[in-house]
Write an enzyme that holds these catalytic residues in place. Structure first.
Site, PDB file in Angstrom:
ATOM      1  N   GLU A   1      -2.505  -3.874  -9.925  1.00 50.99           N
ATOM      2  CA  GLU A   1      -1.561  -3.205  -9.013  1.00 50.99           C
ATOM      3  C   GLU A   1      -2.156  -1.990  -8.331  1.00 50.99           C
ATOM      4  O   GLU A   1      -2.696  -1.088  -8.971  1.00 50.99           O
ATOM      5  CB  GLU A   1      -0.298  -2.788  -9.776  1.00 50.99           C
ATOM      6  CG  GLU A   1       0.764  -2.176  -8.893  1.00 50.99           C
ATOM      7  CD  GLU A   1       2.095  -1.969  -9.597  1.00 50.99           C
ATOM      8  OE1 GLU A   1       3.023  -1.425  -8.953  1.00 50.99           O
ATOM      9  OE2 GLU A   1       2.226  -2.354 -10.775  1.00 50.99           O
TER      10      GLU A   1
ATOM     11  N   LYS B   1       6.667  -6.246  -9.345  1.00 48.02           N
ATOM     12  CA  LYS B   1       7.787  -6.429 -10.281  1.00 48.02           C
ATOM     13  C   LYS B   1       7.983  -7.924 -10.463  1.00 48.02           C
ATOM     14  O   LYS B   1       7.779  -8.709  -9.523  1.00 48.02           O
ATOM     15  CB  LYS B   1       9.084  -5.803  -9.751  1.00 48.02           C
ATOM     16  CG  LYS B   1       9.192  -4.320 -10.008  1.00 48.02           C
ATOM     17  CD  LYS B   1       9.332  -4.049 -11.484  1.00 48.02           C
ATOM     18  CE  LYS B   1       9.021  -2.609 -11.828  1.00 48.02           C
ATOM     19  NZ  LYS B   1       8.630  -2.462 -13.226  1.00 48.02           N
TER      20      LYS B   1
END
Length: 449
Positions: free
Chosen positions: A256, A272
């Protein structure tokens, strides 16, 4: 300040080259892998450190000299002292490599002091380098930059070239199954009960989503270098890193991006939603479809995207903040994720450090609203997060920045390994499934340990 950059042709990759310098003090590797055309195109190795900057509890340390100061202000002073223009197409040619721990957020917000701090390392640690070895993983070209702070630019580049040209490829061995014993900061039932407490905060209107995590620890017998070699073999990631700071090591396989700044263009890529990889193509496809069609996971990501848009709007030009990707499926070695991309352009008077301050820590690993979520995290998690869910990467003297979210990351200190795993809790969360998701995220780390 004049920077010199030279090309070198070699068949060695970033880890092969890092292995030649691993015994050198404060040498670090930003080890991009997967998806070479975009996120994983460049890897960087910092060698020959000329400034070491650390901070903790209101005290800063520059080359071990202690003084009172604000972390972000003092970092900004270093970046301004050595400002240079980058006239290349390379995103990072000179500057600092290091990390901001999650707990550095206490310098930005007033938070309760409840969770136990049981690992003593700096809250911020950046080394600024005379030389950066830059690897273009797409074009298979290696570059060496030199500032000339410690020795002449010609001498330092020649010395690095000689070492690389004598190097060999690293060999890898198959990684076995999990045999170590792990201790968690939460027992299963307590974690599940704590998720119920988060849902009560949501019901009462305190929050929409909060990231809850548990921390695993174990004893180790292998070296940090050998563990990282196994980790990059089974779980390559676009924002991976190996950092040897002497008395502790950071072994990161993060997927990420927290913040990228290139020519004053900003990008964040919150993640997410998680599903494990299947056994075979059929189960893989089934799990992909479950994630793509999960209203709960998409709502979770949408909440975080709104938070990131809001954070970037504080430092970006009006109408420049845009969502360019919303629910993109990303494949990794052990899991699938949903990812979004939010971009913007910095206001004229805003620098890279101001942008980091406005957005730190990342919304995907705190929750919304951010500050209330951080208060709840401090109340419900028994130990401080330390580096976990902070950010690591580079700060360029040209203003360019690339920082990840520190997840899928092992901290090694005093012959023990620590790593956090968590997930976003919403009203629609199913307690047992949320717990199982943390174990899916832990799988690769447990295997190499």
């Amino acid at each position: 300040m004049q920077l010199v950059i030279e090309k070198l042709q070699t068949k060695l990759d970033g880890f092969d080259i890092y292995s030649l310098f691993k015994e050198d003090t404060n040498t670090v590797l930003l080890d991009s892998a997967r998806d070479e055309e975009t996120l994983g195109r460049y890897s960087f190795i910092g060698v020959n450190c000329f400034i070491t900057f650390k901070s903790k509890n209101g005290k800063c340390y520059k080359n071990e000299k202690e003084y009172a100061g604000d972390t972000f202000t003092e970092l900004n002073k270093i970046l301004k002292e050595f400002t240079l223009e980058n006239n290349t197409n390379l995103p990072f040619v000179s500057g600092g490599i290091g990390y901001f721990s999650y707990d550095l957020g206490r310098e930005l917000e007033e938070l309760p002091n409840i969770a136990m701090e049981d690992i003593d390392i700096p809250c911020c640690y950046f080394n600024f380098y005379d030389n950066i070895i830059i690897l273009d993983n797409l074009e298979k070209i290696t570059y060496i930059s030199a500032l000339g702070m410690l020795k002449s630019q010609k001498d330092s580049i020649c010395g690095i070239k000689r070492r690389i040209l004598k190097g060999n490829k690293v060999t890898y061995e198959k990684v076995g199954n999990i045999t170590n014993k792990f201790t968690s900061s939460f027992e299963r039932n307590k974690y599940i009960n704590t998720i119920s407490k988060v849902r009560e905060f949501i019901k009462s209107g305190d929050i929409y989503i909060t990231n809850l995590s548990q921390r695993f620890s174990c004893s180790i017998s292998k070296s940090a270098y050998e563990i990282y070699k196994d980790l990059r073999y089974i779980n390559p990631a676009p924002f991976a890193a190996f950092m040897n700071f002497g008395d502790f090591n950071i072994l990161c396989s993060s997927p990420e991006r927290f913040l990228s700044i290139v020519d004053r263009k900003v990008e964040t890529r919150p993640i997410k939603g998680t599903m494990p990889r299947g056994i075979g193509e059929e189960e893989d496809l089934k799990n992909k479809n479950i994630l793509i069609n999960s209203e709960k996971d998409k709502a979770e990501l949408l909440n975080v995207v709104d938070l990131e848009r809001n954070d970037l709007s504080k430092v970006c030009k009006p109408n420049s903040v845009k969502v360019t990707e919303l629910f993109k499926l990303k494949e990794y070695s052990t899991v699938f994720h949903l990812e979004s991309t939010v971009v913007g352009e910095l206001k004229e008077q805003v620098g890279s450090i101001e942008c980091i301050k406005a957005c730190f820590p990342g919304g995907s690993i705190t929750g919304t609203p951010k500050i209330r979520s951080m208060e709840i995290i401090e109340e419900l998690e028994s130990v401080r997060r330390n580096i976990y869910t902070g950010s690591l990467g580079y700060l360029g003297f040209d203003g360019n920045v690339d920082l990840n979210i520190i997840i899928r990351t092992i901290l090694i200190k005093d012959h023990k390994a620590y790593f956090g795993v968590g997930g976003g809790i919403t009203w629609d969360s199913k307690e047992e499934l949320e717990y199982d998701e943390t174990l899916d995220k832990a799988m690769a780390l447990m295997r190499v340990l």
